[in-house]
Design a protein around this motif. Structure first.
Motif, PDB file in Angstrom:
ATOM      1  N   LEU A 309      -2.684  -4.686   0.527  1.00 26.60           N
ATOM      2  CA  LEU A 309      -1.963  -3.459   0.208  1.00 26.60           C
ATOM      3  C   LEU A 309      -1.089  -3.710  -1.018  1.00 26.60           C
ATOM      4  CD1 LEU A 309      -0.691  -0.653   0.636  1.00 26.60           C
ATOM      5  CD2 LEU A 309       0.851  -1.703   2.316  1.00 26.60           C
ATOM      6  N   THR A 310      -1.307  -2.927  -2.060  1.00 26.75           N
ATOM      7  CA  THR A 310      -0.502  -3.017  -3.271  1.00 26.75           C
ATOM      8  C   THR A 310       0.313  -1.743  -3.410  1.00 26.75           C
ATOM      9  OG1 THR A 310      -2.254  -4.303  -4.332  1.00 26.75           O
ATOM     10  CG2 THR A 310      -0.560  -3.391  -5.754  1.00 26.75           C
ATOM     11  N   LEU A 311       1.615  -1.896  -3.509  1.00 26.64           N
ATOM     12  CA  LEU A 311       2.499  -0.748  -3.680  1.00 26.64           C
ATOM     13  C   LEU A 311       2.956  -0.675  -5.132  1.00 26.64           C
ATOM     14  CD1 LEU A 311       4.827  -1.231  -0.576  1.00 26.64           C
ATOM     15  CD2 LEU A 311       2.856   0.299  -0.746  1.00 26.64           C
ATOM     16  N   GLY A 312       2.813   0.488  -5.738  1.00 27.54           N
ATOM     17  CA  GLY A 312       3.412   0.755  -7.042  1.00 27.54           C
ATOM     18  C   GLY A 312       4.615   1.651  -6.801  1.00 27.54           C
ATOM     19  N   TYR A 329      -5.105   0.243  -1.588  1.00 30.03           N
ATOM     20  CA  TYR A 329      -5.861  -0.814  -0.923  1.00 30.03           C
ATOM     21  C   TYR A 329      -7.103  -1.085  -1.764  1.00 30.03           C
ATOM     22  CZ  TYR A 329      -2.977   0.308   3.178  1.00 30.03           C
ATOM     23  OH  TYR A 329      -1.927   0.536   4.036  1.00 30.03           O
ATOM     24  N   GLU A 330      -6.976  -2.042  -2.701  1.00 25.96           N
ATOM     25  CA  GLU A 330      -8.058  -2.351  -3.637  1.00 25.96           C
ATOM     26  C   GLU A 330      -8.510  -1.080  -4.364  1.00 25.96           C
ATOM     27  OE1 GLU A 330     -10.972  -4.680  -1.520  1.00 25.96           O
ATOM     28  OE2 GLU A 330      -9.657  -6.413  -1.448  1.00 25.96           O
ATOM     29  N   ASN A 331      -9.702  -0.551  -4.083  1.00 28.88           N
ATOM     30  CA  ASN A 331     -10.180   0.596  -4.852  1.00 28.88           C
ATOM     31  C   ASN A 331      -9.787   1.943  -4.245  1.00 28.88           C
ATOM     32  OD1 ASN A 331     -12.011   0.347  -2.628  1.00 28.88           O
ATOM     33  ND2 ASN A 331     -13.448   1.674  -3.721  1.00 28.88           N
ATOM     34  N   VAL A 332      -9.008   1.924  -3.151  1.00 20.12           N
ATOM     35  CA  VAL A 332      -8.640   3.165  -2.462  1.00 20.12           C
ATOM     36  C   VAL A 332      -7.132   3.380  -2.497  1.00 20.12           C
ATOM     37  CG1 VAL A 332      -8.680   4.436  -0.285  1.00 20.12           C
ATOM     38  CG2 VAL A 332     -10.610   2.975  -0.912  1.00 20.12           C
ATOM     39  N   VAL A 333      -6.700   4.482  -3.095  1.00 18.75           N
ATOM     40  CA  VAL A 333      -5.312   4.905  -2.949  1.00 18.75           C
ATOM     41  C   VAL A 333      -5.242   5.752  -1.689  1.00 18.75           C
ATOM     42  CG1 VAL A 333      -3.462   6.321  -3.903  1.00 18.75           C
ATOM     43  CG2 VAL A 333      -4.770   4.815  -5.402  1.00 18.75           C
ATOM     44  N   ASP A 334      -4.520   5.252  -0.692  1.00 19.27           N
ATOM     45  CA  ASP A 334      -4.455   5.956   0.587  1.00 19.27           C
ATOM     46  C   ASP A 334      -3.542   7.169   0.514  1.00 19.27           C
ATOM     47  OD1 ASP A 334      -4.755   6.386   3.415  1.00 19.27           O
ATOM     48  OD2 ASP A 334      -2.782   5.482   3.672  1.00 19.27           O
ATOM     49  N   LYS A 335      -2.387   7.000  -0.143  1.00 22.13           N
ATOM     50  CA  LYS A 335      -1.436   8.109  -0.185  1.00 22.13           C
ATOM     51  C   LYS A 335      -0.343   7.819  -1.210  1.00 22.13           C
ATOM     52  CE  LYS A 335       1.381   6.134   3.548  1.00 22.13           C
ATOM     53  NZ  LYS A 335       1.960   6.345   4.890  1.00 22.13           N
ATOM     54  N   PHE A 336       0.424   8.861  -1.503  1.00 21.80           N
ATOM     55  CA  PHE A 336       1.651   8.740  -2.276  1.00 21.80           C
ATOM     56  C   PHE A 336       2.803   9.164  -1.371  1.00 21.80           C
ATOM     57  CE2 PHE A 336      -1.548   9.249  -5.536  1.00 21.80           C
ATOM     58  CZ  PHE A 336      -1.143   8.363  -6.530  1.00 21.80           C
ATOM     59  N   ASN A 431     -15.678   2.411  -8.463  1.00 21.64           N
ATOM     60  CA  ASN A 431     -15.743   3.437  -7.408  1.00 21.64           C
ATOM     61  C   ASN A 431     -14.368   3.750  -6.828  1.00 21.64           C
ATOM     62  OD1 ASN A 431     -18.602   3.702  -7.540  1.00 21.64           O
ATOM     63  ND2 ASN A 431     -18.798   1.812  -6.360  1.00 21.64           N
ATOM     64  N   PRO A 432     -13.407   4.095  -7.677  1.00 18.75           N
ATOM     65  CA  PRO A 432     -12.050   4.381  -7.187  1.00 18.75           C
ATOM     66  C   PRO A 432     -12.006   5.638  -6.327  1.00 18.75           C
ATOM     67  CG  PRO A 432     -12.274   5.077  -9.461  1.00 18.75           C
ATOM     68  CD  PRO A 432     -13.543   4.339  -9.123  1.00 18.75           C
ATOM     69  N   ALA A 480       0.194   3.327 -11.908  1.00 18.63           N
ATOM     70  CA  ALA A 480       0.060   2.310 -12.949  1.00 18.63           C
ATOM     71  C   ALA A 480       0.777   1.017 -12.557  1.00 18.63           C
ATOM     72  CB  ALA A 480       0.607   2.838 -14.272  1.00 18.63           C
ATOM     73  N   ASN A 481       1.938   1.137 -11.940  1.00 19.08           N
ATOM     74  CA  ASN A 481       2.683  -0.063 -11.528  1.00 19.08           C
ATOM     75  C   ASN A 481       1.892  -0.915 -10.545  1.00 19.08           C
ATOM     76  OD1 ASN A 481       4.791   0.754 -13.132  1.00 19.08           O
ATOM     77  ND2 ASN A 481       6.097   1.458 -11.445  1.00 19.08           N
ATOM     78  N   SER A 482       1.011  -0.273  -9.770  1.00 21.39           N
ATOM     79  CA  SER A 482       0.242  -1.031  -8.774  1.00 21.39           C
ATOM     80  C   SER A 482      -0.758  -1.984  -9.422  1.00 21.39           C
ATOM     81  CB  SER A 482      -0.478  -0.081  -7.811  1.00 21.39           C
ATOM     82  OG  SER A 482      -1.615   0.521  -8.418  1.00 21.39           O
TER      83      SER A 482
END
Length: 500
Positions: A309-312, A329-336, A431-432, A480-482
């Motif tokens: 899990l990468t948080l920006g 989560y790698e190629n998937v942004v789960d939410k903002f 495949n984002p 972008a920060n992520s």
């Protein structure tokens, strides 16, 4: 049927809009009626549409007209001219949640139509007379083989998401008395649907939200259709006021109330039913975001708990509206995750939100520490969250290039913005997946870039972007920060325990 009934039926056959009005009890506006009239007589019709302009509703009306006004029987009720209709879309969800409900509603509203509703179909006692809905799938070409009939019709919604291979299969069935109706939001500038709007093989239409009856009359006369308040808001936020001297209708410029406006790409697609006009200096083309949105909608499982899990994190100050945390989560942004600050810096609350996420194994946060984010970062380090990383967008990016190793960047901000571009670019096959978010969409498609005299890429100053969109690009900055790179060996060692 007696003579009066025969005459009535023949009047519907000669005027499908009369059948829509008399039998389906549907109210269409002027532009929708023109589409019905086109499908009645033209083999191929393409409809590019703005948001909530009833493209799927009018498509359902056309399908039911074809279903009941083309089939023929002899005097003994034997079927002598069969009719088959296929409704299809890129995903099963779109068939079940968009197309089928329109068909079912009209069928029930009419009350006396022959046949019965079965799942996504209308079935009759005749095997060769039916309407069916299913997902377009390149891996199952056999589904198209059963569509040989005297009367055949194919209705394709969200047509920009359908492959050339599927359209080739459909084209192979267009013989005899056949129809092809494709409806879509014009978010892609290439492909079958885009080409159809330029082809003389198709009769083409644009459903412009400015012409919607609810907008013109400034009141709800057609429930569910786009309304005046939505259009007014989008004109104010997505368009620029221009003078009469600069007006160019061919470029999408339009008059609204007492002003003259030039649309951005969001307004072109979502309101005018026009294709985006992406300039070379725009960082992210509109259609790249749409592709990522579609992948997100089609995900069966958004992420695994074993994925990093990468948080920006973009922290708001007193002069901005909200702080934004991007969960990738790698190629998937789960939410903002957003927090409205109300004009007050609320660093400890944001630190609490981030710390809850950093308790998860294999997680870390990149926090913009130029300005307000410094307080959040300091507090997390006080709490011994070594997986909180300072992200300074003003620092050098000398050590980094783009994915092709051709371009260098003026600073870390430019590098991080380009990382998002490389990630979203379909050619790179990452495949984002992105959840739909109008604010992120607007920010991403408004950011501009250029080459400096030394050949390095630089992103326009944030102040220039804020002037155009009226706010800070918080969602894009968080995303972008992520992508911030962990470079120093000391940082890597500190993070090691959190990445196991």
């Amino acid at each position: 049927m007696n003579n009066d009934e025969i005459k009535l039926y023949e009047s519907w056959q000669s005027d499908w809009n009369k059948f829509v009005r008399d039998v389906l009890k549907a109210r269409l506006d002027r532009e929708q009626k023109a589409i019905v009239a086109s499908v009645q007589t033209n083999p191929r019709t393409a409809v590019a549409s703005g948001t909530a302009r009833g493209k799927d509703f009018v498509a359902a009306c056309c399908a039911l007209c074809f279903m009941y006004l083309t089939v023929k029987f002899d005097k003994k009720a034997n079927l002598i001219s069969n009719t088959k209709i296929a409704l299809t879309a890129p995903t099963g969800r779109q068939v079940k949640n968009i197309m089928t409900p329109e068909i079912r509603r009209l069928f029930r509203q009419a009350k006396h139509l022959y046949g019965r509703l079965v799942a996504d179909d209308i079935r009759t006692d005749y095997e060769e007379w039916f309407l069916t809905g299913f997902k377009a799938d390149d891996n199952t070409p056999e589904v198209w083989s059963g569509f040989h009939a005297v009367n055949t019709m194919f209705v394709v919604t969200e047509a920009t998401g359908i492959s050339e291979k599927t359209f080739e299969a459909i084209e192979g069935n267009l013989h005899g008395n056949s129809r092809l109706l494709i409806v879509f939001n014009p978010n892609h500038t290439t492909g079958y649907a885009a080409n159809a709007m330029k082809s003389d093989r198709f009769s083409h239409f644009r459903l412009n939200s400015l012409n919607a009856e609810n907008v013109v009359k400034k009141q709800i006369t057609i429930p569910g259709q786009v309304d005046y308040e939505w259009i007014k808001d989008k004109v104010e936020n997505w368009c620029s006021k221009i003078t009469l001297h600069d007006f160019n209708e061919g470029e999408g410029d339009f008059k609204f109330e007492n002003g003259i406006y030039r649309p951005n790409d969001l307004f072109r697609v979502k309101a005018l039913g026009m294709f985006p006009k992406v300039s070379e200096d725009v960082l992210i083309p509109y259609e790249w975001i749409e592709l990522a949105n579609r992948r997100y909608d089609e995900l069966e499982e958004k992420f695994s708990k074993h994925v990093t899990l990468t948080l920006g994190v973009d922290v708001a100050g007193m002069g901005r509206d909200s702080s934004v945390i991007c969960h990738r989560y790698e190629n998937v942004v789960d939410k903002f995750t957003t927090h409205q600050s109300g004009g007050v810096a609320d660093h400890m609350f944001i630190a609490g939100l981030v710390s809850n996420e950093l308790k998860r194994p294999r997680s870390y946060a990149f926090i913009d520490t130029i300005g307000e984010g410094a307080g959040v970062y300091s507090r997390l380090r006080e709490l011994n969250y070594l997986n909180a990383v300072s992200c300074k967008v003003s620092e050098s990016a000398r050590a980094y290039t783009d994915i092709t190793r051709q371009y260098q960047f003026a600073n870390m901000r430019a590098y991080l913005h380009w990382c998002v571009r490389d990630w979203l670019n379909p050619k790179n096959n990452f495949n984002p997946c992105l959840p739909k978010n109008d604010k992120l969409l607007q920010e991403a498609t408004e950011i501009k870039w250029k080459f400096q005299s030394d050949g390095k890429i630089i992103i326009e100053p944030k102040e220039e972007l804020k002037k155009r969109i009226g706010r800070s690009p918080d969602y894009f900055d968080a995303l972008a920060n992520s992508f911030y790179p962990v470079r120093k060996q000391t940082d890597l060692r500190r993070l090691a325990s959190f990445m196991q």
